[in-house]
Design an enzyme around this catalytic site. Structure first.
Site, PDB file in Angstrom:
ATOM      1  N   HIS A 102      16.121  12.814  67.987  1.00 25.11           N
ATOM      2  CA  HIS A 102      16.959  12.259  69.174  1.00 25.11           C
ATOM      3  C   HIS A 102      18.552  12.386  68.661  1.00 25.11           C
ATOM      4  O   HIS A 102      19.588  12.010  69.495  1.00 25.11           O
ATOM      5  CB  HIS A 102      16.803  10.913  69.529  1.00 25.11           C
ATOM      6  N   ARG A 129      20.963   7.930  76.296  1.00 30.79           N
ATOM      7  CA  ARG A 129      20.054   7.262  75.290  1.00 30.79           C
ATOM      8  C   ARG A 129      20.870   6.903  74.103  1.00 30.79           C
ATOM      9  O   ARG A 129      20.384   5.805  73.406  1.00 30.79           O
ATOM     10  CB  ARG A 129      18.836   8.061  75.289  1.00 30.79           C
ATOM     11  N   GLU A 141       2.812   8.179  72.375  1.00 30.31           N
ATOM     12  CA  GLU A 141       3.579   8.304  71.842  1.00 30.31           C
ATOM     13  C   GLU A 141       3.971   7.306  71.088  1.00 30.31           C
ATOM     14  O   GLU A 141       4.529   7.395  69.948  1.00 30.31           O
ATOM     15  CB  GLU A 141       4.583   8.939  72.393  1.00 30.31           C
ATOM     16  N   HIS A 152       2.178  13.991  70.360  1.00 26.45           N
ATOM     17  CA  HIS A 152       3.575  14.256  70.393  1.00 26.45           C
ATOM     18  C   HIS A 152       4.178  14.907  69.653  1.00 26.45           C
ATOM     19  O   HIS A 152       3.839  15.381  68.553  1.00 26.45           O
ATOM     20  CB  HIS A 152       4.397  12.826  70.327  1.00 26.45           C
TER      21      HIS A 152
END
Length: 401
Positions: A29, A55, A276, A325
């Site tokens: 991320h 995010r 996940e 995941h």
């Protein structure tokens, strides 16, 4: 064969709030600007206007990448990466080291059990501590494979298929189809706070991709814990005319009754999936009991490869699939040995999903990417997990023991 003992364990981090932003690596991320993964995506924080668009605005990338290296007394090393950053370094160097150093390189289950029990009082049901423990476990498997000269998948008993086929997660399933993937999973962009208008917008996205991809290409939705049962049920039924294959992680991890109810109300033939962000073997047992169709543990967050193998057994006993995941080589070596994993996930980490980029780029050297949506088992035939640490990255070791 006399196996060596573990002499040292070391922990570094890169990226996150206390280092350079956009470092990528194990914390996928942590990307730069204009990346699809940080666009307007529905999250549990989307109900707050100031945290709706990005995010990263609520701190999804603050942890950064944790790198754990274990060294045997013969000089060989193994390593792994996950998401835990500087705090994970402290846990490894100041707590978990006592369970690792001095053990035989094959004592993986013993070390795993000792780490689990020693962290029970502050680990809770997963999260940062479990990410850290998982990273250690993966590093131990990597070291063991390198010491005995075998890829990890052969340590697990060998492949049950010749290749892994992948679906792609990203904003452009149509591009994934052109690259040879079997399906495309898109993030939802709206949630319960948006009401029926939000449902209509996400359904329009699914309808558009169905038109672009044709009737048979798999389309899925990743809801990232952002919904409630009623909203998720309405969204699932609204997407049913477009042959949505599954709806994923609609609810927060502990809402087991909600998952049971969602599965009961979902359209016939549409799968319900999650896992996940579940972090213990016990949580996956309870999740399995809800009757969902696919469990999706992250091997870097759920307790490592040692726990992932146990989760797969739980799923197999109930006739469920386990499709981890996306975790690159760390899941590749597992899923090619699981009979109940007919396909796997590849996370598109290029900003616009237009090119194939290794998921943990730039931290791993030699990290494979699918060719026409597949990776052959021969690609995985190097010892351990078959990758090396990129020491040119800005690695920081804040603690030592």
């Amino acid at each position: 064969m006399t196996l060596p003992k573990i002499k040292h364990v070391r922990a570094w981090f890169t990226g996150g709030a206390t280092a350079e932003q956009g470092a990528g690596g194990g914390d996928y991320h942590d990307q730069g600007a204009n990346h699809w993964i940080d666009d307007h995506i529905a999250t549990p924080m989307s109900k707050y206007k100031e945290y709706e668009q990005s995010r990263q605005s609520f701190g999804i990338n603050v942890l950064g990448t944790l790198i754990v290296e274990v060294e045997a007394d013969n000089g060989q090393t193994g390593f792994a990466v996950s998401t835990a950053g500087e705090m994970g370094c402290f846990i490894v160097e100041k707590h978990l080291n006592r369970f690792i150093e001095g053990k035989c390189v094959s004592d993986i289950k013993l070390i795993h059990d000792q780490m689990l029990n020693a962290t029970l009082y502050y680990a809770g049901s997963g999260g940062l501590v479990m990410n850290t423990l998982s990273c250690v476990d993966l590093a131990l498997w990597d070291l063991f494979g390198k010491v005995v000269g075998l890829p990890v998948y052969k340590l697990l008993g060998g492949a049950v298929r010749d290749e892994i086929q992948f679906y792609a997660t990203g904003a452009r399933p149509d591009l994934a189809q052109e690259m040879g993937f079997i399906g495309g999973k898109m993030p939802t962009h709206w949630g319960p706070h948006d009401g029926d208008a939000g449902i209509r917008k996400d359904v329009a996205m699914v309808a558009d991709m169905r038109e672009k991809c044709g009737p048979d290409f798999w389309l899925m939705l990743d809801c990232w814990m952002s919904q409630d049962v009623n909203y998720a049920t309405k969204l699932a039924h609204a997407c049913a005319p477009y042959n949505l294959k599954w709806i994923e992680e609609c609810l927060p991890p502990q809402q087991y009754e909600g998952y049971r109810e969602l599965k009961r109300q979902a359209p016939a033939g549409m799968m319900v999936t999650s896992g996940e962000h579940h972090g213990t073997l016990q949580s996956f047992r309870t999740l399995s009991e809800t009757g969902i169709d696919i469990m999706q543990p992250d091997v870097g967050w759920c307790g490592g490869l040692t726990t992932l193998v146990e989760i797969a057994a739980i799923a197999k006993a109930r006739g469920q699939l386990v499709v981890p995941h996306g975790s690159s080589v760390y899941s590749h070596h597992a899923v090619i040995t699981f009979t109940n994993t007919p396909f796997s996930e590849f996370l598109m980490t290029s900003p616009d999903c237009a090119t194939l980029r290794p998921q943990f780029d730039p931290i791993l050297l030699g990290e494979p990417v699918p060719e026409r949506g597949r990776i052959h088992k021969s690609v995985l035939d190097k010892p351990g997990f078959g990758v090396e640490l990129n020491r040119d990255c800005n690695l920081k070791r804040p603690y030592q023991h």
